[in-house]
Structures are given as structure tokens and as C-alpha cells.
Motif scaffolding. Structure first.
Motif, PDB file in Angstrom:
ATOM      1  N   GLN A  89      47.246  50.019 -49.988  1.00  0.00           N
ATOM      2  CA  GLN A  89      48.100  50.495 -51.066  1.00  0.00           C
ATOM      3  C   GLN A  89      49.289  51.247 -50.474  1.00  0.00           C
ATOM      4  O   GLN A  89      49.142  52.033 -49.533  1.00  0.00           O
ATOM      5  CB  GLN A  89      47.327  51.421 -51.995  1.00  0.00           C
ATOM      6  CG  GLN A  89      48.125  51.823 -53.238  1.00  0.00           C
ATOM      7  CD  GLN A  89      47.356  52.797 -54.103  1.00  0.00           C
ATOM      8  OE1 GLN A  89      46.980  53.867 -53.637  1.00  0.00           O
ATOM      9  NE2 GLN A  89      47.123  52.427 -55.348  1.00  0.00           N
ATOM     10  N   GLY A  90      50.482  51.018 -51.012  1.00  0.00           N
ATOM     11  CA  GLY A  90      51.678  51.673 -50.514  1.00  0.00           C
ATOM     12  C   GLY A  90      51.678  53.165 -50.780  1.00  0.00           C
ATOM     13  O   GLY A  90      51.067  53.650 -51.748  1.00  0.00           O
ATOM     14  N   ALA A  91      52.389  53.921 -49.931  1.00  0.00           N
ATOM     15  CA  ALA A  91      52.424  55.373 -50.074  1.00  0.00           C
ATOM     16  C   ALA A  91      53.349  55.804 -51.207  1.00  0.00           C
ATOM     17  O   ALA A  91      53.036  56.730 -51.963  1.00  0.00           O
ATOM     18  CB  ALA A  91      52.867  56.011 -48.765  1.00  0.00           C
ATOM     19  N   ILE A  92      54.506  55.156 -51.357  1.00  0.00           N
ATOM     20  CA  ILE A  92      55.472  55.523 -52.391  1.00  0.00           C
ATOM     21  C   ILE A  92      55.293  54.629 -53.617  1.00  0.00           C
ATOM     22  O   ILE A  92      54.990  55.102 -54.710  1.00  0.00           O
ATOM     23  CB  ILE A  92      56.919  55.431 -51.848  1.00  0.00           C
ATOM     24  CG1 ILE A  92      57.057  56.238 -50.546  1.00  0.00           C
ATOM     25  CG2 ILE A  92      57.902  55.927 -52.901  1.00  0.00           C
ATOM     26  CD1 ILE A  92      56.763  57.703 -50.691  1.00  0.00           C
ATOM     27  N   VAL A  93      55.480  53.344 -53.388  1.00  0.00           N
ATOM     28  CA  VAL A  93      55.244  52.367 -54.457  1.00  0.00           C
ATOM     29  C   VAL A  93      53.782  51.952 -54.388  1.00  0.00           C
ATOM     30  O   VAL A  93      53.333  51.429 -53.376  1.00  0.00           O
ATOM     31  CB  VAL A  93      56.166  51.135 -54.280  1.00  0.00           C
ATOM     32  CG1 VAL A  93      55.914  50.132 -55.384  1.00  0.00           C
ATOM     33  CG2 VAL A  93      57.628  51.572 -54.256  1.00  0.00           C
ATOM     34  N   LYS A  94      53.026  52.225 -55.457  1.00  0.00           N
ATOM     35  CA  LYS A  94      51.581  52.039 -55.419  1.00  0.00           C
ATOM     36  C   LYS A  94      51.191  50.581 -55.634  1.00  0.00           C
ATOM     37  O   LYS A  94      50.343  50.247 -56.473  1.00  0.00           O
ATOM     38  CB  LYS A  94      50.924  52.922 -56.493  1.00  0.00           C
ATOM     39  CG  LYS A  94      51.236  54.411 -56.351  1.00  0.00           C
ATOM     40  CD  LYS A  94      50.747  54.968 -54.988  1.00  0.00           C
ATOM     41  CE  LYS A  94      50.995  56.457 -54.894  1.00  0.00           C
ATOM     42  NZ  LYS A  94      50.562  57.022 -53.597  1.00  0.00           N
ATOM     43  N   ASN A  95      51.792  49.691 -54.865  1.00  0.00           N
ATOM     44  CA  ASN A  95      51.368  48.299 -54.938  1.00  0.00           C
ATOM     45  C   ASN A  95      50.513  47.973 -53.713  1.00  0.00           C
ATOM     46  O   ASN A  95      50.448  48.727 -52.744  1.00  0.00           O
ATOM     47  CB  ASN A  95      52.578  47.371 -55.025  1.00  0.00           C
ATOM     48  CG  ASN A  95      53.522  47.546 -53.852  1.00  0.00           C
ATOM     49  OD1 ASN A  95      53.405  48.504 -53.087  1.00  0.00           O
ATOM     50  ND2 ASN A  95      54.458  46.638 -53.701  1.00  0.00           N
ATOM     51  N   PRO A 127      43.838  63.501 -42.615  1.00  0.00           N
ATOM     52  CA  PRO A 127      44.198  64.869 -43.007  1.00  0.00           C
ATOM     53  C   PRO A 127      45.486  64.950 -43.813  1.00  0.00           C
ATOM     54  O   PRO A 127      45.593  65.751 -44.751  1.00  0.00           O
ATOM     55  CB  PRO A 127      44.331  65.589 -41.658  1.00  0.00           C
ATOM     56  CG  PRO A 127      43.470  64.817 -40.717  1.00  0.00           C
ATOM     57  CD  PRO A 127      43.573  63.388 -41.167  1.00  0.00           C
ATOM     58  N   GLU A 128      46.508  64.160 -43.461  1.00  0.00           N
ATOM     59  CA  GLU A 128      47.805  64.285 -44.132  1.00  0.00           C
ATOM     60  C   GLU A 128      48.012  63.242 -45.226  1.00  0.00           C
ATOM     61  O   GLU A 128      48.957  63.339 -45.993  1.00  0.00           O
ATOM     62  CB  GLU A 128      48.919  64.168 -43.087  1.00  0.00           C
ATOM     63  CG  GLU A 128      48.862  65.280 -42.031  1.00  0.00           C
ATOM     64  CD  GLU A 128      49.937  65.116 -40.987  1.00  0.00           C
ATOM     65  OE1 GLU A 128      50.688  64.120 -41.054  1.00  0.00           O
ATOM     66  OE2 GLU A 128      50.034  65.984 -40.092  1.00  0.00           O
ATOM     67  N   ARG A 129      47.158  62.248 -45.288  1.00  0.00           N
ATOM     68  CA  ARG A 129      47.351  61.198 -46.273  1.00  0.00           C
ATOM     69  C   ARG A 129      46.056  60.427 -46.482  1.00  0.00           C
ATOM     70  O   ARG A 129      45.280  60.255 -45.553  1.00  0.00           O
ATOM     71  CB  ARG A 129      48.451  60.240 -45.800  1.00  0.00           C
ATOM     72  CG  ARG A 129      48.669  59.055 -46.743  1.00  0.00           C
ATOM     73  CD  ARG A 129      49.690  58.099 -46.179  1.00  0.00           C
ATOM     74  NE  ARG A 129      49.707  56.849 -46.926  1.00  0.00           N
ATOM     75  CZ  ARG A 129      50.400  55.767 -46.561  1.00  0.00           C
ATOM     76  NH1 ARG A 129      51.143  55.799 -45.469  1.00  0.00           N
ATOM     77  NH2 ARG A 129      50.363  54.664 -47.290  1.00  0.00           N
ATOM     78  N   THR A 130      45.826  59.989 -47.688  1.00  0.00           N
ATOM     79  CA  THR A 130      44.687  59.138 -47.995  1.00  0.00           C
ATOM     80  C   THR A 130      45.142  57.689 -48.054  1.00  0.00           C
ATOM     81  O   THR A 130      46.019  57.340 -48.845  1.00  0.00           O
ATOM     82  CB  THR A 130      44.046  59.522 -49.338  1.00  0.00           C
ATOM     83  OG1 THR A 130      43.591  60.874 -49.262  1.00  0.00           O
ATOM     84  CG2 THR A 130      42.864  58.625 -49.649  1.00  0.00           C
ATOM     85  N   PHE A 131      44.578  56.865 -47.192  1.00  0.00           N
ATOM     86  CA  PHE A 131      44.892  55.435 -47.182  1.00  0.00           C
ATOM     87  C   PHE A 131      43.847  54.699 -48.010  1.00  0.00           C
ATOM     88  O   PHE A 131      42.649  54.815 -47.761  1.00  0.00           O
ATOM     89  CB  PHE A 131      44.883  54.890 -45.749  1.00  0.00           C
ATOM     90  CG  PHE A 131      46.103  55.257 -44.950  1.00  0.00           C
ATOM     91  CD1 PHE A 131      47.148  54.354 -44.802  1.00  0.00           C
ATOM     92  CD2 PHE A 131      46.214  56.499 -44.350  1.00  0.00           C
ATOM     93  CE1 PHE A 131      48.276  54.684 -44.061  1.00  0.00           C
ATOM     94  CE2 PHE A 131      47.334  56.842 -43.617  1.00  0.00           C
ATOM     95  CZ  PHE A 131      48.375  55.936 -43.471  1.00  0.00           C
ATOM     96  N   TYR A 132      44.308  53.946 -48.992  1.00  0.00           N
ATOM     97  CA  TYR A 132      43.403  53.114 -49.778  1.00  0.00           C
ATOM     98  C   TYR A 132      43.478  51.694 -49.245  1.00  0.00           C
ATOM     99  O   TYR A 132      44.550  51.073 -49.233  1.00  0.00           O
ATOM    100  CB  TYR A 132      43.802  53.165 -51.253  1.00  0.00           C
ATOM    101  CG  TYR A 132      43.550  54.520 -51.887  1.00  0.00           C
ATOM    102  CD1 TYR A 132      42.320  54.828 -52.441  1.00  0.00           C
ATOM    103  CD2 TYR A 132      44.540  55.502 -51.891  1.00  0.00           C
ATOM    104  CE1 TYR A 132      42.081  56.081 -53.001  1.00  0.00           C
ATOM    105  CE2 TYR A 132      44.315  56.752 -52.445  1.00  0.00           C
ATOM    106  CZ  TYR A 132      43.084  57.039 -52.999  1.00  0.00           C
ATOM    107  OH  TYR A 132      42.856  58.273 -53.549  1.00  0.00           O
TER     108      TYR A 132
END
Length: 230
Positions: free
Chosen positions: A161-167, A198-203
Motif C-alpha cells: 500500500q502506498g504511503a501517500i496515495v493509499k492504493n 518504527p517510523e512507518r507501518t507497511f501494509y
């Protein structure tokens, strides 16, 4: 197989102890413990030289899950063991055979059941080669060692899943050593799993539950190794 050596020079008088089949000469304390724990049973015992000085010996006995050691001294041909003194070696060994119950300082009772022999016949662990047939295959010596991927590596398609655009977009992920990388590729719909940093959740998504489990297991293992400093 001989588990001890007499260290006698040629022509030197034979020590009467060498007539005792369970006297193991210069066997060390640690070696005696390893021998009795590995190959003996509860009640196995042997006699060996002690590091307390000349004419000092030790009776090592396996008592369940440990090995106990008892002092034996010889002076002018007489043997002292505990509160008892024996005029001859035969008297000493006969006493151990007929009164095998020992009381240790800790109050434990130990029974001498099986003298552990100095000479042990070991069965062969090798199979005999009856026929060795050669056939022409065109292979070389290097072919006998198949190439294999490095331990703890994995690669494959996941959907992120994108960090800014949730596609969601398909990416090619590689895991090598402590680096997880991904590269741009086509978009495919997969089953979802996620990874937290820690700084971001990657889906992320995998194409099957089995594939997702493989990624999760290897990433958890990697993180555990990093925490251990490996």
C-alpha cells in the motif's frame, strides 16, 4: 578399545593394580565422568589414579545423573578406603564386591553394581562396501556440491500500500542479510498481511496464506537475530 594407558617403561615391574580389569590408570576426573555418563549406567564404577599425589587413587561411581568420586590410598602395599584398611589388593576388591553399598558425606547411598572394564570391545559403526559401480554421467567434481541460496534469504512478489496515495501496487521484494528491499513492478490483488516499522507501518499482501506465513516467519527470525546482536 583401551581407555587408559599405564605409562610404564619397558622392563618396569608390573603394578599389581594392572590385574584389576576396571583400573583405568591415568584417566582424568573429567574423562571418567564423561565415560560413565555416556556409556555407563547407574552403579557403574571404575578405579583411576588421583591427582592428590603418588599412591593416591579415586573410585569413580555413577549415581543416577551424576558421578561421585571417593579417595583410595595405598601405603606399603596396604589400601585404605573410608574407615577401612585392607592388607592386600585382593582384600580391597573383594570388599567392594561383597559390600557394595557406599555412604557419602551428603548422606546418599551409592551401590557399586557394574565394574566398568578398561578394555571395551566396540561394535563397528561402518557398513562394508560390497559393490561400487561406476557409470558414465558426464558430471564433474563440482557437480557433487549443489548450489544453495544463502541462509535466511527470500524473494518474491508482494503487494504494497502506498504511503501517500493509499492504493495497492505489486512490488518485487528481496530479503538478504538484514536488508529488505522492493522494486517497482505490476499491480496484482493479493491476500493481506502487514509489517510494522518504527517510523512507518507497511501494509503488504501475499498471494496465499502459505506465502504470507513464510514471509512472517523469516522476518520474525531476522528480527530475533538482530536483537541478539548476530
Amino acid at each position: 578399545m583401551s581407555v587408559g594407558s599405564s605409562n610404564r617403561s619397558f622392563g618396569e615391574e608390573v603394578d599389581e593394580l594392572e590385574t584389576v580389569g576396571w583400573y583405568h590408570y591415568e584417566l582424568s576426573r573429567h574423562a571418567a565422568e564423561a565415560l560413565l555418563m555416556s556409556n555407563g549406567v547407574d552403579g557403574s564404577f571404575l578405579l583411576r589414579n588421583s591427582n592428590k599425589g603418588p599412591e593416591c587413587f579415586a573410585l569413580s561411581v555413577r549415581a543416577k545423573d551424576s558421578v561421585k568420586h571417593f579417595h583410595v590410598r595405598r601405603q606399603f602395599g596396604r589400601y585404605s578406603f573410608g574407615f577401612n584398611e585392607f592388607a592386600t589388593l585382593q582384600d580391597f576388591t573383594s570388599h567392594l564386591a561383597n559390600q557394595p553399598l557406599l555412604g557419602s558425606e551428603t548422606g546418599n547411598l551409592i551401590v557399586l553394581r557394574f565394574p566398568y572394564p578398561r578394555q571395551v570391545e566396540e561394535p563397528s559403526i561402518y557398513e562394508s562396501v560390497c559393490v561400487h559401480t561406476a557409470m558414465q554421467t558426464g558430471r564433474h567434481e563440482s557437480d557433487l556440491v549443489p548450489s544453495a541460496p544463502s541462509l535466511g534469504t527470500k524473494e518474491g512478489y508482494l503487494v504494497k500500500q502506498g504511503a501517500i496515495v493509499k492504493n495497492w501496487k505489486q512490488r518485487w521484494f528481496t530479503l538478504n542479510r538484514n536488508e529488505l528491499k522492493y522494486f517497482k513492478d505490476k499491480m496484482v490483488r493479493f491476500k493481506s498481511v502487514f509489517l510494522v516499522f518504527p517510523e512507518r507501518t507497511f501494509y503488504l499482501c501475499a498471494k496465499s496464506g502459505v506465502e504470507a506465513d513464510e514471509w512472517i516467519k523469516i522476518l520474525r527470525w531476522k528480527l530475533s537475530q538482530i536483537r541478539k546482536g548476530r
